[in-house]
Design a protein around this motif. Structure first.
Motif, PDB file in Angstrom:
ATOM      1  N   SER A  37       6.403  21.506  41.618  1.00 56.99           N
ATOM      2  CA  SER A  37       7.158  21.849  42.815  1.00 56.99           C
ATOM      3  C   SER A  37       8.491  22.473  42.433  1.00 56.99           C
ATOM      4  CB  SER A  37       7.398  20.598  43.663  1.00 56.99           C
ATOM      5  OG  SER A  37       8.181  19.658  42.944  1.00 56.99           O
ATOM      6  N   ALA A  38       9.154  23.046  43.450  1.00 61.51           N
ATOM      7  CA  ALA A  38      10.451  23.685  43.207  1.00 61.51           C
ATOM      8  C   ALA A  38      11.480  22.693  42.662  1.00 61.51           C
ATOM      9  CB  ALA A  38      10.951  24.350  44.494  1.00 61.51           C
ATOM     10  N   PRO A  39      11.596  21.456  43.213  1.00 63.19           N
ATOM     11  CA  PRO A  39      12.560  20.511  42.634  1.00 63.19           C
ATOM     12  C   PRO A  39      12.268  20.176  41.178  1.00 63.19           C
ATOM     13  CG  PRO A  39      11.882  19.803  44.825  1.00 63.19           C
ATOM     14  CD  PRO A  39      10.983  20.934  44.448  1.00 63.19           C
ATOM     15  N   ALA A  40      10.987  20.055  40.831  1.00 62.14           N
ATOM     16  CA  ALA A  40      10.638  19.754  39.445  1.00 62.14           C
ATOM     17  C   ALA A  40      10.983  20.914  38.525  1.00 62.14           C
ATOM     18  CB  ALA A  40       9.151  19.422  39.351  1.00 62.14           C
ATOM     19  N   ARG A  41      10.718  22.143  38.975  1.00 61.45           N
ATOM     20  CA  ARG A  41      11.067  23.296  38.153  1.00 61.45           C
ATOM     21  C   ARG A  41      12.585  23.412  37.993  1.00 61.45           C
ATOM     22  NH1 ARG A  41       7.225  25.783  41.539  1.00 61.45           N
ATOM     23  NH2 ARG A  41       8.900  26.946  42.592  1.00 61.45           N
ATOM     24  N   GLY A  42      13.315  23.105  39.061  1.00 61.41           N
ATOM     25  CA  GLY A  42      14.770  23.131  38.974  1.00 61.41           C
ATOM     26  C   GLY A  42      15.297  22.092  38.006  1.00 61.41           C
ATOM     27  N   ALA A  43      14.698  20.903  38.051  1.00 59.25           N
ATOM     28  CA  ALA A  43      15.109  19.854  37.124  1.00 59.25           C
ATOM     29  C   ALA A  43      14.855  20.259  35.682  1.00 59.25           C
ATOM     30  CB  ALA A  43      14.371  18.553  37.451  1.00 59.25           C
ATOM     31  N   LYS A  78      22.468  16.421  37.057  1.00 53.70           N
ATOM     32  CA  LYS A  78      21.579  17.067  38.029  1.00 53.70           C
ATOM     33  C   LYS A  78      20.138  16.608  37.850  1.00 53.70           C
ATOM     34  CE  LYS A  78      24.418  19.890  40.215  1.00 53.70           C
ATOM     35  NZ  LYS A  78      24.626  19.808  41.693  1.00 53.70           N
ATOM     36  N   VAL A  79      19.725  16.437  36.607  1.00 49.21           N
ATOM     37  CA  VAL A  79      18.369  15.974  36.337  1.00 49.21           C
ATOM     38  C   VAL A  79      18.187  14.540  36.833  1.00 49.21           C
ATOM     39  CG1 VAL A  79      16.663  15.522  34.532  1.00 49.21           C
ATOM     40  CG2 VAL A  79      18.140  17.525  34.371  1.00 49.21           C
ATOM     41  N   GLU A  80      19.192  13.693  36.623  1.00 46.55           N
ATOM     42  CA  GLU A  80      19.100  12.312  37.101  1.00 46.55           C
ATOM     43  C   GLU A  80      18.874  12.276  38.612  1.00 46.55           C
ATOM     44  OE1 GLU A  80      22.001   9.982  33.927  1.00 46.55           O
ATOM     45  OE2 GLU A  80      22.864  10.937  35.695  1.00 46.55           O
ATOM     46  N   VAL A  81      19.634  13.090  39.329  1.00 47.51           N
ATOM     47  CA  VAL A  81      19.485  13.136  40.792  1.00 47.51           C
ATOM     48  C   VAL A  81      18.110  13.673  41.172  1.00 47.51           C
ATOM     49  CG1 VAL A  81      20.360  14.218  42.898  1.00 47.51           C
ATOM     50  CG2 VAL A  81      21.966  13.357  41.180  1.00 47.51           C
ATOM     51  N   ALA A  82      17.655  14.699  40.452  1.00 52.96           N
ATOM     52  CA  ALA A  82      16.332  15.261  40.751  1.00 52.96           C
ATOM     53  C   ALA A  82      15.234  14.231  40.515  1.00 52.96           C
ATOM     54  CB  ALA A  82      16.092  16.506  39.884  1.00 52.96           C
ATOM     55  N   LEU A  83      15.346  13.448  39.445  1.00 53.10           N
ATOM     56  CA  LEU A  83      14.341  12.413  39.180  1.00 53.10           C
ATOM     57  C   LEU A  83      14.319  11.371  40.291  1.00 53.10           C
ATOM     58  CD1 LEU A  83      14.756  11.841  35.334  1.00 53.10           C
ATOM     59  CD2 LEU A  83      12.724  12.708  36.510  1.00 53.10           C
ATOM     60  N   LEU A  84      15.509  11.041  40.788  1.00 53.77           N
ATOM     61  CA  LEU A  84      15.576  10.058  41.873  1.00 53.77           C
ATOM     62  C   LEU A  84      14.864  10.579  43.115  1.00 53.77           C
ATOM     63  CD1 LEU A  84      16.606   7.352  42.872  1.00 53.77           C
ATOM     64  CD2 LEU A  84      18.806   8.430  43.387  1.00 53.77           C
ATOM     65  N   GLN A 141      25.146  11.049  43.156  1.00 52.64           N
ATOM     66  CA  GLN A 141      25.869  12.314  42.998  1.00 52.64           C
ATOM     67  C   GLN A 141      27.375  12.082  42.978  1.00 52.64           C
ATOM     68  OE1 GLN A 141      24.164  14.415  46.371  1.00 52.64           O
ATOM     69  NE2 GLN A 141      22.968  15.753  45.027  1.00 52.64           N
ATOM     70  N   ALA A 142      27.882  11.250  43.877  1.00 53.92           N
ATOM     71  CA  ALA A 142      29.311  10.973  43.933  1.00 53.92           C
ATOM     72  C   ALA A 142      29.791  10.273  42.662  1.00 53.92           C
ATOM     73  CB  ALA A 142      29.636  10.118  45.157  1.00 53.92           C
ATOM     74  N   ALA A 143      29.003   9.320  42.170  1.00 58.48           N
ATOM     75  CA  ALA A 143      29.376   8.606  40.950  1.00 58.48           C
ATOM     76  C   ALA A 143      29.396   9.539  39.748  1.00 58.48           C
ATOM     77  CB  ALA A 143      28.416   7.446  40.710  1.00 58.48           C
ATOM     78  N   ASN A 144      28.428  10.454  39.691  1.00 59.37           N
ATOM     79  CA  ASN A 144      28.388  11.406  38.582  1.00 59.37           C
ATOM     80  C   ASN A 144      29.584  12.354  38.609  1.00 59.37           C
ATOM     81  OD1 ASN A 144      26.025  10.361  37.541  1.00 59.37           O
ATOM     82  ND2 ASN A 144      24.705  11.811  38.595  1.00 59.37           N
ATOM     83  N   ILE A 145      29.962  12.806  39.793  1.00 57.09           N
ATOM     84  CA  ILE A 145      31.137  13.675  39.908  1.00 57.09           C
ATOM     85  C   ILE A 145      32.391  12.933  39.467  1.00 57.09           C
ATOM     86  CG2 ILE A 145      32.623  14.874  41.562  1.00 57.09           C
ATOM     87  CD1 ILE A 145      30.097  15.576  43.143  1.00 57.09           C
ATOM     88  N   ALA A 146      32.509  11.664  39.884  1.00 56.63           N
ATOM     89  CA  ALA A 146      33.666  10.867  39.472  1.00 56.63           C
ATOM     90  C   ALA A 146      33.699  10.681  37.957  1.00 56.63           C
ATOM     91  CB  ALA A 146      33.634   9.511  40.173  1.00 56.63           C
ATOM     92  N   ALA A 147      32.527  10.481  37.347  1.00 57.27           N
ATOM     93  CA  ALA A 147      32.462  10.324  35.890  1.00 57.27           C
ATOM     94  C   ALA A 147      32.903  11.604  35.184  1.00 57.27           C
ATOM     95  CB  ALA A 147      31.040   9.951  35.475  1.00 57.27           C
TER      96      ALA A 147
END
Length: 320
Positions: A37-43, A78-84, A141-147
């Motif tokens: 799928s598109a999300p998997a290819r993006g990841a 981004k990959v972590e979020v995509a996996l979720l 996503q918010a936690a990753n941006i803060a990190a």
């Protein structure tokens, strides 16, 4: 040779090895959920970009700007979020603890996303339900941006210290050059009526007076700095801030030794207007060189505060 093999060679850094190991783990997870799928290819594209950034040839420009670090971890996040988003509902419950831990590490207790996720997971024995997937994605996503912002602040502080160290080194070099070319311009000699003149080297002004005083001040600063290392903790962050803080003490000690003797020469210190031997002059130079710790200690404390605010899985989940 592939990038992963190349980075394991002479250009390897510990943060790169950790990133590549985590990328390999994410790749194995993504392979299991990759349905084309598109999300998997993006990841997969993000994962390839992260691998490329982690395996890139190190450079001074990259070390200064943090480009490789930022690109690597931004794509990993981004990959972590995509996996979720991709994992099936039956495996979703076990992600609750991981997402909540990330939120506790990087988001403040008043953050509404963290508070809402805590509330929902608290009523579900810590397991993430399909209904809370969107909330978990937003929180992660918010936690990753803060990190990422924590690392940016660390890099900015490190660069500020590096600039300060360079400026201080230029000042020390300029003082030594002026002292060598014009020994009378920076007066470090004293004239006691009972014993006669005394200079850092012998009885007469020398082109080496400023240089030897700076060397003594630098040596004293390095000794005091070595003693102070017992209070400095190591860090897994990709920026060697403790080393940079230690380097600042060296030119600071050299400059403070010269300035301190000039203050004595100008009678700013009552009772010390006349030093009668070279040993006394160099002794006070060592004292003033060590005294730089009174100023740089404040910088050390700020540096430790910045390091404490850079959190990862090894730092627990107490509130930042």
């Amino acid at each position: 040779m592939n990038p992963t093999q190349d980075v394991a060679g002479k250009n390897a850094f510990s943060w790169r090895q950790r990133a590549l190991a985590y990328i390999a783990e994410l790749q194995s997870q993504l392979d299991g959920y990759n349905d084309g799928s598109a999300p998997a290819r993006g990841a997969q594209r993000h994962l390839d970009a992260a691998r490329e950034a982690a395996a890139a040839e190190p450079s001074l420009k990259g070390a200064w700007s943090g480009l490789a670090v930022d690109r690597t971890w931004a794509n990993i996040n981004k990959v972590e979020v995509a996996l979720l988003k991709l994992i099936p509902d039956m495996e979703l419950p076990w992600w609750g603890s991981d997402v909540l831990a990330r939120a506790l590490q990087h988001l403040g207790p008043q953050d509404p996303r963290r508070a809402k996720l805590e509330e929902h997971l608290g009523g579900q024995d810590g397991k993430l339900s399909p209904q809370d997937r969107t909330l978990a994605v937003i929180t992660l996503q918010a936690a990753n941006i803060a990190a990422q912002q924590e690392k940016v602040r660390l890099r900015s502080f490190r660069n500020t210290i590096l600039i300060s160290t360079a400026v201080m080194a230029v000042v020390a070099l300029a003082l030594s050059v002026v002292g060598a070319l014009h020994p009378q311009a920076i007066k470090l000699c004293f004239n006691d009526p009972s014993t006669g003149p005394a200079c850092p080297i012998g009885r007469l002004p020398s082109p080496w007076d400023v240089a030897i005083v700076e060397l003594v001040g630098l040596s004293a600063a390095s000794l005091v700095g070595a003693i102070g290392l017992r209070h400095i903790h190591g860090t897994s962050a990709p920026y060697t801030l403790p080393i940079v803080l230690a380097l600042l003490k060296l030119p600071a000690g050299a400059v403070s030794a010269v300035i301190g003797l000039m203050l004595i020469q100008a009678r700013f210190v009552p009772g010390l207007s006349e030093l009668d031997t070279s040993a006394q002059i160099l002794g006070w130079a060592a004292l003033f060189g060590a005294a730089q710790q009174l100023i740089t200690r404040l910088v050390d404390e700020q540096g430790q505060n910045v390091l404490r605010n850079v959190r990862d899985s090894s730092r627990g989940v107490d509130n930042p």
